[in-house]
Design an enzyme around this catalytic site. Structure first.
Site, PDB file in Angstrom:
ATOM      1  N   LYS A  42       0.846  -1.202   0.000  1.00 39.82           N
ATOM      2  CA  LYS A  42       0.000   0.000   0.000  1.00 39.82           C
ATOM      3  C   LYS A  42       0.882   1.253   0.000  1.00 39.82           C
ATOM      4  CE  LYS A  42      -0.337   0.130   5.037  1.00 39.82           C
ATOM      5  NZ  LYS A  42      -1.101  -0.372   6.192  1.00 39.82           N
ATOM      6  N   ARG A 143     -11.255   0.995  14.203  1.00 39.74           N
ATOM      7  CA  ARG A 143     -10.880   1.672  12.964  1.00 39.74           C
ATOM      8  C   ARG A 143     -11.783   1.089  11.885  1.00 39.74           C
ATOM      9  NH1 ARG A 143      -4.764   1.567  10.384  1.00 39.74           N
ATOM     10  NH2 ARG A 143      -5.365  -0.579   9.930  1.00 39.74           N
ATOM     11  N   TYR A 289      17.634  30.583   6.218  1.00 42.23           N
ATOM     12  CA  TYR A 289      16.583  31.467   6.727  1.00 42.23           C
ATOM     13  C   TYR A 289      16.785  31.767   8.206  1.00 42.23           C
ATOM     14  CZ  TYR A 289      13.715  30.861   2.514  1.00 42.23           C
ATOM     15  OH  TYR A 289      13.246  30.870   1.225  1.00 42.23           O
ATOM     16  N   MET A 337      12.927  24.638   1.182  1.00 44.81           N
ATOM     17  CA  MET A 337      11.970  23.777   0.479  1.00 44.81           C
ATOM     18  C   MET A 337      12.693  22.768  -0.421  1.00 44.81           C
ATOM     19  SD  MET A 337       8.772  24.845  -1.978  1.00 44.81           S
ATOM     20  CE  MET A 337       7.852  25.693  -0.710  1.00 44.81           C
TER      21      MET A 337
HETATM   22  C1  LIG Z   1      -0.357  -1.443   6.858  1.00 44.62           C
HETATM   23  C2  LIG Z   1      -1.061  -2.669   7.260  1.00 44.62           C
HETATM   24  C3  LIG Z   1      -0.368  -3.863   7.458  1.00 44.62           C
HETATM   25  C4  LIG Z   1       1.150  -3.956   7.444  1.00 44.62           C
HETATM   26  O1  LIG Z   1       1.671  -3.394   8.624  1.00 44.62           O
HETATM   27  P1  LIG Z   1       3.253  -3.430   8.957  1.00 44.62           P
HETATM   28  O2  LIG Z   1       3.291  -2.995  10.365  1.00 44.62           O
HETATM   29  O3  LIG Z   1       3.887  -2.440   8.051  1.00 44.62           O
HETATM   30  O4  LIG Z   1       3.701  -4.803   8.749  1.00 44.62           O
HETATM   31  C5  LIG Z   1      -1.104  -5.003   7.697  1.00 44.62           C
HETATM   32  N1  LIG Z   1      -2.445  -4.970   7.754  1.00 44.62           N
HETATM   33  C6  LIG Z   1      -3.145  -3.825   7.589  1.00 44.62           C
HETATM   34  C7  LIG Z   1      -4.622  -3.855   7.672  1.00 44.62           C
HETATM   35  C8  LIG Z   1      -2.487  -2.641   7.359  1.00 44.62           C
HETATM   36  O5  LIG Z   1      -3.185  -1.511   7.219  1.00 44.62           O
END
Ligand SMILES: *Cc1c(COP(=O)(O)O)cnc(C)c1O
Length: 396
Positions: A42, A143, A289, A337
């Site tokens: 992801k 969540r 800056y 930046m």
């Molecule tokens: C991001 C995520 C993971 C992976 O988590 P890590 O701590 O990076 O291994 C697994 N399951 C869900 C639902 C996630 O959102």
């Protein structure tokens, strides 16, 4: 490393695709024979480039990928045509057609997901049971996921006439990096009773989809595998960070039990820039800056082509150092930046064009995403994902 030429300014990320493959194999070995792995790619593979990392884990044997959204799933499908792709953050209105088109497997828990998917399934006259989904249970994180109280109503969507098939049951362990394991134990107990409820309502699912990197490295695979086996399911664990070569830690201290095997995970990402130009300062000259740095003696400083718009946290100015010629060069003054300045007074012969490492190895020195995280009060997940998209990712 051959000298690279760039169409852009010299600020780039190198991705070691062999390391991704090796990490997946290491993790699969830890999971085996209790669980199979779903590789979490992801958020553009945690900033490591999905287009590079997803094919790498597939080469290493991954049969499942996990992405955030339907959009990311569509992208993953273009580079990995034949693996399963789990879209872990639900289906938003208007997205079900893309779910079907790209053969994505959505995580569902809310009535709206069923409405969206069932409508699209009717439109394309999808056959009964032809669309696999994974149902997420809330076991305490508040969540995603259906609560146990709402489970019977949600389960009613799965019947023999429905196009949707309950293929997986998922939950998320939200404290698997805590050494005492109390919360994880409570979550698994809740999961167990929810599975009993699902079973007694006449439903079965093939996969039990549970556990992140911390759960896997923390030795939870046998426990999760045992729960799955009790209900005739197969376990699927979902490592993310560990694929990219880092072990989850708490405040820089390894929270995973010392007696567990520590697989030789390889960091995957290096972040680099180059020296743009050099100048000498005399006592009293200021840098950047607001003149937050003033030279108290003669100095030699280098301008580098990286700034906070690339993801280098601005608060690291005057508080962190980078690597040049295998040695630490402090960031001085405020980070701009698109640029920053480092002190190279004690590093001989630094020239414009010399490579500067923000994350990675140089000589015998190393800077990790954990170092950045500790210095900025965050976690490596955030350090990786805020390296801006304008920074090109190149496979090495
Ligand atoms: C991001 C995520 C993971 C992976 O988590 P890590 O701590 O990076 O291994 C697994 N399951 C869900 C639902 C996630 O959102």
């Amino acid at each position: 490393m051959p000298t690279r030429t760039f169409a852009t300014r010299p600020c780039w990320v190198e991705i070691d695709t062999q390391a991704v493959e090796g990490n997946f194999r290491q993790l699969a070995q830890i999971a085996s024979p209790h669980a199979e792995l779903l590789a979490i790619v992801k958020a553009d593979a945690y900033g490591h480039a999905l287009a590079l990392c997803a094919p790498s884990v597939v080469r290493a044997g991954a049969q499942w990928l996990g992405v955030t959204s339907v959009e990311e799933g569509a992208l993953a499908r273009t580079v990995c045509p034949s693996v399963r792709i789990l879209a872990i953050a639900g289906v938003f209105p208007g997205q079900a057609t893309a779910v079907l088109e790209h053969h994505l497997t959505p995580v569902v828990w809310d009535e709206s997901h069923f409405v969206e998917l069932e409508n699209a399934a009717r439109t394309v006259k999808a056959a009964p049971q032809s669309i696999p989904v994974h149902l997420e249970l809330d076991t305490g994180m508040s969540r995603q996921g259906v609560s146990v109280a709402n489970l019977p109503g949600i389960l009613a969507h799965f019947n023999t006439a429905s196009a949707l098939r309950l293929e997986g049951i998922m939950t998320h362990l939200y404290a698997a990096d805590e050494a005492d394991g109390r919360i994880t134990h409570e979550q698994l107990t809740q999961l167990d009773s929810a599975l009993a409820l699902i079973q007694s309502a006449g439903h079965t699912a093939q996969w039990l989809n549970v556990g992140n990197s911390a759960a896997l490295l923390g030795g939870q695979a046998p426990a999760i595998g045992a729960i799955a086996a009790r209900f005739g399911m197969k376990a699927l664990m979902r490592p993310g960070l560990a694929l990219y070569g880092l072990r989850p830690q708490v405040e820089g201290v390894d929270a995973i039990g010392k007696s567990l095997p520590t697989p030789p995970l390889q960091p995957v990402l290096s972040w680099k820039t180059r020296v743009v130009s050099l100048r000498t300062l005399k006592p009293g000259d200021s840098v950047g800056y607001n003149a937050t740095f003033v030279a108290s003696e003669p100095m030699r400083v280098a301008l580098i082509a990286v700034g906070y718009a690339d993801g280098l946290t601005r608060s690291l100015g005057n508080r962190f150092s980078l690597l040049v010629h295998g040695r630490r060069a402090p960031l001085i003054g405020r980070i701009s930046m698109d640029q920053a300045v480092i002190d190279v007074t004690d590093i001989p012969d630094v020239q414009s064009g010399d490579e500067v490492v923000l994350i990675g190895n140089q000589g015998s020195e190393r800077i990790t995403a954990f170092d950045h995280a500790v210095a900025t009060g965050t976690i490596p997940w955030e350090i990786f994902t805020r390296i801006n998209a304008r920074v090109p990712r190149v496979a090495v």
